[in-house]
Design a protein around this motif. Structure first.
Motif: not given
Length: 318
Positions: A95-113
């Motif tokens: 579910l997470h990579d080595e940087d603790e980012r979620v690995t689900v494809p498209g999960f971060y698409d479009g987020i307001v940084e």
């Protein structure tokens, strides 16, 4: 008051507000407003008055994994058939990579940084990480690389394993390949993420990782959308001025890591959502002895009185 007011009391927030959006859509003409003021937030502390600018959304699901029709002997069949408990463990591990980012494809698409200014404002808060850890009953922080603890809980999306189980759980050993296993996951969402798209992405991700011989079912609960008001919105500046007038000091900015139905009002009514809350962490939210500080409650009343006049004088004029 200097502006017209409509009051809406919502009583399903603790169970995900499953009927709230339909109600708002049905009654939209009656609820039409230029701005929405929500009081279900708090301040940083009694000595540090703050204004909240956004809340995260949430989506949650249960995943059921089915293998053999019943528990089977691990000596006779182990190593030769898929094990649903092993599949559950692999899903969690992936579910997470080595940087603790979620690995689900498209999960971060479009987020307001986060903007640089927002990060600077978060850094102005008197945050004591050691004290925060004591409150969290934890021994260390962990989260997405490149972000502070406050940024992680306020402005970054997450995926959490709420529960995992399967197979024999009693005392002693029982050498079986279990017939089933299950997971409970929740996803905190930030501005720019759509719960429906997250649900679709998670379904696709799970389906791509479940091997042949394992049947799976995914059930999602009622989702809550994220909500964010830009720092430069004139109505938000009215809230800041009103609170500064009442408290007599500089007002800082926070967000909420939790979730509520405010985004439905923002989406359906097309109005900015502003948060004006005076509760503080020591109030013991959800605890049996939850309280409110009366002097802060009165400051909130004073802030509200100033707010109506400020909205009329500054926002309408602009």
């Amino acid at each position: 008051p200097a502006v017209n007011l409509k009051l809406l009391v919502e009583g399903e927030e603790e169970s995900g507000s499953p009927h709230f959006r339909a109600l708002v859509e049905e009654r939209a003409p009656r609820l039409t407003a230029d701005a929405v003021i929500v009081s279900d937030t708090g301040m940083w502390s009694e000595d540090t008055p703050t204004v909240c600018t956004g809340m995260r959304g949430v989506a949650d699901c249960e995943i059921e994994l089915y293998g053999p029709d019943q528990d089977i002997h691990s000596g006779s069949f182990g190593g030769a058939v898929p094990n649903p408990a092993t599949v559950a463990a692999r899903l969690v591990a992936a579910l997470h990579d080595e940087d603790e980012r979620v690995t689900v494809p498209g999960f971060y698409d479009g987020i307001v940084e986060l903007t640089d200014r927002e990060r600077e404002l978060f850094a102005e808060l008197p945050f004591d990480e050691a004290e925060w850890l004591r409150t969290a009953k934890s021994r260390a922080t962990l989260g997405e690389a490149g972000h502070t603890t406050l940024e992680r809980v306020w402005a970054r999306p997450t995926a959490e394993v709420n529960g995992i189980g399967g197979g024999y759980q009693g005392p002693g050993g029982k050498t079986v390949v279990p017939s089933s296993a299950h997971l409970k996951l929740s996803f905190r969402l930030v501005a720019g993420q759509d719960p429906d798209k997250i649900e679709s992405a998670v379904r696709d991700w799970v389906a791509s990782r479940v091997p042949a011989g394992i049947r799976h079912e995914i059930t999602f609960g009622a989702a809550t959308r994220p909500c964010l008001t830009p720092l430069d919105h004139p109505a938000l500046q009215s809230v800041v001025r009103a609170m500064g007038r009442a408290f007599g000091q500089k007002i800082l900015f926070t967000r909420e890591g939790g979730s509520g139905p405010a985004a439905d009002l923002q989406d359906v009514l097309g109005a900015p959502v502003l948060f004006l809350g005076i509760s503080v962490p020591s109030d013991g939210w959800h605890a049996p002895n939850e309280k409110v500080e009366l002097d802060l409650l009165l400051k909130g009343v004073e802030t509200t009185a100033y707010l109506w006049g400020d909205l009329a004088a500054h926002w309408r004029a602009s």
